[in-house]
Write a protein that holds these residues in place. Structure first.
Motif, PDB file in Angstrom:
ATOM      1  N   ALA A  40      -7.165  -2.023  -8.559  1.00  0.00           N
ATOM      2  CA  ALA A  40      -7.343  -1.611  -7.308  1.00  0.00           C
ATOM      3  C   ALA A  40      -7.110   0.207  -7.481  1.00  0.00           C
ATOM      4  O   ALA A  40      -5.957   0.429  -7.996  1.00  0.00           O
ATOM      5  CB  ALA A  40      -7.063  -2.431  -6.385  1.00  0.00           C
ATOM      6  N   GLU A  41      -7.304   0.973  -6.651  1.00  0.00           N
ATOM      7  CA  GLU A  41      -6.879   1.617  -6.197  1.00  0.00           C
ATOM      8  C   GLU A  41      -6.435   2.284  -4.701  1.00  0.00           C
ATOM      9  O   GLU A  41      -7.293   2.345  -4.107  1.00  0.00           O
ATOM     10  CB  GLU A  41      -7.813   3.025  -6.950  1.00  0.00           C
ATOM     11  CG  GLU A  41      -7.432   2.700  -8.701  1.00  0.00           C
ATOM     12  CD  GLU A  41      -9.743   3.347  -9.273  1.00  0.00           C
ATOM     13  OE1 GLU A  41      -9.665   4.685  -8.090  1.00  0.00           O
ATOM     14  OE2 GLU A  41      -9.701   3.620  -9.721  1.00  0.00           O
ATOM     15  N   ILE A  42      -5.207   2.915  -4.645  1.00  0.00           N
ATOM     16  CA  ILE A  42      -5.381   4.157  -3.249  1.00  0.00           C
ATOM     17  C   ILE A  42      -5.640   5.131  -3.246  1.00  0.00           C
ATOM     18  O   ILE A  42      -5.836   5.808  -4.927  1.00  0.00           O
ATOM     19  CB  ILE A  42      -3.349   4.046  -3.488  1.00  0.00           C
ATOM     20  CG1 ILE A  42      -2.793   2.379  -3.367  1.00  0.00           C
ATOM     21  CG2 ILE A  42      -3.273   4.856  -1.877  1.00  0.00           C
ATOM     22  CD1 ILE A  42      -1.630   2.812  -3.096  1.00  0.00           C
ATOM     23  N   SER A  43      -6.591   5.263  -2.517  1.00  0.00           N
ATOM     24  CA  SER A  43      -8.031   7.001  -2.995  1.00  0.00           C
ATOM     25  C   SER A  43      -7.186   7.599  -1.347  1.00  0.00           C
ATOM     26  O   SER A  43      -7.540   7.089  -0.131  1.00  0.00           O
ATOM     27  CB  SER A  43      -9.275   6.140  -2.752  1.00  0.00           C
ATOM     28  OG  SER A  43     -10.174   7.180  -2.515  1.00  0.00           O
ATOM     29  N   TYR A  44      -7.552   9.133  -1.915  1.00  0.00           N
ATOM     30  CA  TYR A  44      -7.257   9.736  -0.508  1.00  0.00           C
ATOM     31  C   TYR A  44      -8.307  10.735  -0.993  1.00  0.00           C
ATOM     32  O   TYR A  44      -8.225  11.355  -1.683  1.00  0.00           O
ATOM     33  CB  TYR A  44      -5.865  10.547  -0.517  1.00  0.00           C
ATOM     34  CG  TYR A  44      -5.171  11.188   0.346  1.00  0.00           C
ATOM     35  CD1 TYR A  44      -5.317  11.149   1.720  1.00  0.00           C
ATOM     36  CD2 TYR A  44      -5.484  12.977   0.354  1.00  0.00           C
ATOM     37  CE1 TYR A  44      -5.351  12.361   2.648  1.00  0.00           C
ATOM     38  CE2 TYR A  44      -5.226  13.402  -0.137  1.00  0.00           C
ATOM     39  CZ  TYR A  44      -4.782  14.015   1.320  1.00  0.00           C
ATOM     40  OH  TYR A  44      -5.197  14.684   3.367  1.00  0.00           O
TER      41      TYR A  44
END
Length: 162
Positions: A40-44
């Protein structure tokens, strides 16, 4: 005459609003991917021009005895297909670290890696501030111990646009 002017103003506002949907100023969410291990990745995302944006992803991967952490930055071009549908392509690079803890050999190791990547995908922007996307990211890794070579990464993202 007043009705014609009012209709023209509303039509112009509708056109400007629909074009603004190509790129929200910011979007924050979660990207789920599978690159030889679920992660999982926190995406901005941050718009830099009308049809261009920056994307930053902070992610982690886990696969059997390996655990990895990475940061990736991308520059993306966005094109409207129709309505809320857009497609995009981009290039970027990243760095990360990995840790190996073998269950059978009682061996541990760790290190760091670099990567260059591309990105191509399709997204849908709902009328509410929600975006979903599906993308393909080929990543070229530079590290002999963890990964060395081209690894495909398919991902699904959900982001809040603001």
């Amino acid at each position: 005459m007043k009705k014609i002017i009012l209709t023209a103003i509303l039509a112009l506002g509708g056109v400007l609003t629909s074009q603004a949907q190509i790129n929200a100023k910011n979007a924050l969410g979660l990207r789920i991917g599978d690159n030889d291990g679920f992660g999982a990745e926190i995406s901005y995302q941050r718009a830099v021009q009308k049809n261009n944006r920056l994307e930053f992803d902070l992610g982690w991967r886990s696969n059997h005895d390996y655990k990895a952490f990475k940061v990736v930055g991308l520059y993306e071009w966005v094109w409207n297909i129709e309505g809320g549908f857009n497609w995009y392509a981009g290039v970027g690079a990243g760095i990360g670290s990995w840790n190996y803890k073998g269950n059978y050999h009682k061996h541990t190791d760790s290190g760091s890696f670099g990567l260059v990547t591309g990105n191509i995908g399709i997204e849908y922007n709902f009328d509410i501030p929600l975006q979903i996307s599906l993308d393909f990211r080929p990543e070229l890794y530079f590290n002999d111990d963890y990964r060395d070579g081209l690894e495909p990464d398919f991902g699904v993202s959900v982001r809040y646009r603001f």
